[in-house]
Design a protein around this motif. Sequence first.
Motif, short mmCIF file in Angstrom:
data_model
loop_
_atom_site.label_atom_id
_atom_site.label_comp_id
_atom_site.label_asym_id
_atom_site.label_seq_id
_atom_site.Cartn_x
_atom_site.Cartn_y
_atom_site.Cartn_z
N ILE A 107 0.74 -1.21 -0.12
CA ILE A 107 0.06 -0.14 0.05
C ILE A 107 0.82 1.11 0.12
CG2 ILE A 107 -1.56 1.44 1.39
CD1 ILE A 107 -2.47 -1.34 2.22
N LEU A 108 1.91 1.32 0.70
CA LEU A 108 2.74 2.43 0.93
C LEU A 108 3.59 2.58 -0.62
CD1 LEU A 108 4.54 2.11 4.12
CD2 LEU A 108 2.97 3.80 3.72
N ALA A 109 3.89 1.51 -1.25
CA ALA A 109 4.44 1.70 -2.55
C ALA A 109 3.26 2.19 -3.55
CB ALA A 109 4.87 0.27 -2.86
N CYS A 110 2.15 1.76 -3.41
CA CYS A 110 1.10 2.55 -4.32
C CYS A 110 1.06 3.97 -4.08
CB CYS A 110 -0.28 1.67 -4.03
SG CYS A 110 -0.37 -0.01 -4.80
N ILE A 111 0.92 3.98 -2.75
CA ILE A 111 1.00 5.67 -2.38
C ILE A 111 2.06 6.52 -2.97
CG2 ILE A 111 0.40 7.10 -0.52
CD1 ILE A 111 -1.04 5.35 0.92
N ALA A 112 3.25 6.05 -2.91
CA ALA A 112 4.46 6.73 -3.13
C ALA A 112 4.38 6.69 -4.71
CB ALA A 112 5.62 5.78 -2.88
N PHE A 113 3.89 5.64 -5.43
CA PHE A 113 3.79 5.60 -6.92
C PHE A 113 2.76 6.79 -7.31
CE2 PHE A 113 1.60 4.59 -10.78
CZ PHE A 113 2.66 4.64 -11.66
N GLY A 114 1.67 6.73 -6.81
CA GLY A 114 0.61 7.71 -6.88
C GLY A 114 1.10 9.11 -6.75
N THR A 115 1.70 9.63 -5.65
CA THR A 115 2.39 10.82 -5.58
C THR A 115 3.38 11.20 -6.57
OG1 THR A 115 2.07 10.44 -3.21
CG2 THR A 115 3.60 12.15 -3.95
N TRP A 116 4.09 10.25 -7.09
CA TRP A 116 5.21 10.56 -8.07
C TRP A 116 4.28 10.64 -9.30
CZ3 TRP A 116 5.93 7.61 -12.53
CH2 TRP A 116 6.73 8.06 -13.33
N ALA A 117 3.16 9.90 -9.52
CA ALA A 117 2.71 9.86 -10.95
C ALA A 117 1.75 11.26 -11.05
CB ALA A 117 1.82 8.71 -11.25
N GLY A 118 1.06 11.56 -9.85
CA GLY A 118 0.19 12.80 -9.88
C GLY A 118 1.13 13.85 -10.22
N ARG A 119 2.25 13.80 -9.33
CA ARG A 119 3.11 14.95 -9.85
C ARG A 119 3.55 15.37 -11.00
NH1 ARG A 119 4.21 19.93 -7.30
NH2 ARG A 119 6.40 20.36 -7.39
N HIS A 120 3.86 14.08 -11.76
CA HIS A 120 4.44 14.01 -13.11
C HIS A 120 3.31 14.57 -14.20
CE1 HIS A 120 6.71 12.55 -16.36
NE2 HIS A 120 5.84 12.07 -16.77
N ARG A 121 2.18 13.81 -13.63
CA ARG A 121 0.92 14.42 -14.63
C ARG A 121 0.72 15.92 -14.71
NH1 ARG A 121 -1.70 10.02 -12.57
NH2 ARG A 121 -2.89 11.41 -11.24
N ARG A 122 0.78 16.62 -13.26
CA ARG A 122 0.78 17.84 -13.19
C ARG A 122 1.73 18.78 -13.96
NH1 ARG A 122 -0.91 17.35 -7.49
NH2 ARG A 122 1.30 17.68 -7.18
N ASP A 123 3.05 18.24 -13.92
CA ASP A 123 4.25 18.75 -14.46
C ASP A 123 4.12 18.79 -15.91
OD1 ASP A 123 5.14 19.69 -11.97
OD2 ASP A 123 6.80 17.98 -12.07
N HIS A 124 3.50 17.77 -16.43
CA HIS A 124 3.60 17.23 -17.96
C HIS A 124 2.42 18.08 -18.42
CE1 HIS A 124 4.07 15.68 -21.53
NE2 HIS A 124 2.96 14.89 -21.69
N ALA A 125 1.29 18.43 -17.77
CA ALA A 125 0.25 19.39 -18.18
C ALA A 125 0.48 20.66 -18.18
CB ALA A 125 -0.80 19.20 -17.22
N ARG A 126 1.46 21.19 -17.26
CA ARG A 126 1.99 22.45 -17.37
C ARG A 126 2.77 22.94 -18.88
NH1 ARG A 126 4.31 23.09 -11.24
NH2 ARG A 126 2.25 22.47 -10.34
#
Length: 138
Positions: A118-137
Motif C-alpha cells: 500500500i505504501l508503494a502504491c501511495i508513493a507511486f501515486g504521489t510521483w505519478a500525480g506530480r508527473h501528470r501535473r508537471d507534464h500538463a503545465r
Amino acid sequence: MQLHTLISLILAILVCGLAMWRGDQPARWNGATLLASWLGSILVHDRDPYNADYALLAIDITTLVIFAWISTRSRLLWTIVATAFMAIIVGSHIAVMIDFRVTFNTLKAGMAIWSYGILACIAFGTWAGRHRRDHARS
C-alpha cells in the motif's frame, strides 16, 4: 514497540506525509487515511495473542471502505491496487477468526507485507500525480 514496527511507522509517516504535501487529491486522501489507520491501530491494538482483535479489524474495514470510495472516484489503477492490498489485509483478519490453524503471527506478517505494498502504491501515486501535473503545465 518493536524495531520493525518503528521502522514501518517512520516509513509510513514519510510516504504519507509526502503524499499529503505533494500528491494529487487521491494520493492525499489515501495517505491521510493510511496514516490515520496506522496511528489508530497502534492506539487500539490488543496484545492478547489468543483472541481476535476486533477494534483493529474495524479500523481496517473502515480503511478498506475509504480506499474503495477513493478508487471509484479517481479511477486510477494504483488506487485499485492499494484497495486490493487492503482487502487482503481484511481477508487475513477474517481468516484468523474462521480458522484457528492460522496464527496471529501469520496475520502480522501478512499485514506487514501488504502494508508495504500500500505504501508503494501511495508513493507511486504521489510521483505519478506530480508527473501528470508537471507534464500538463508544459
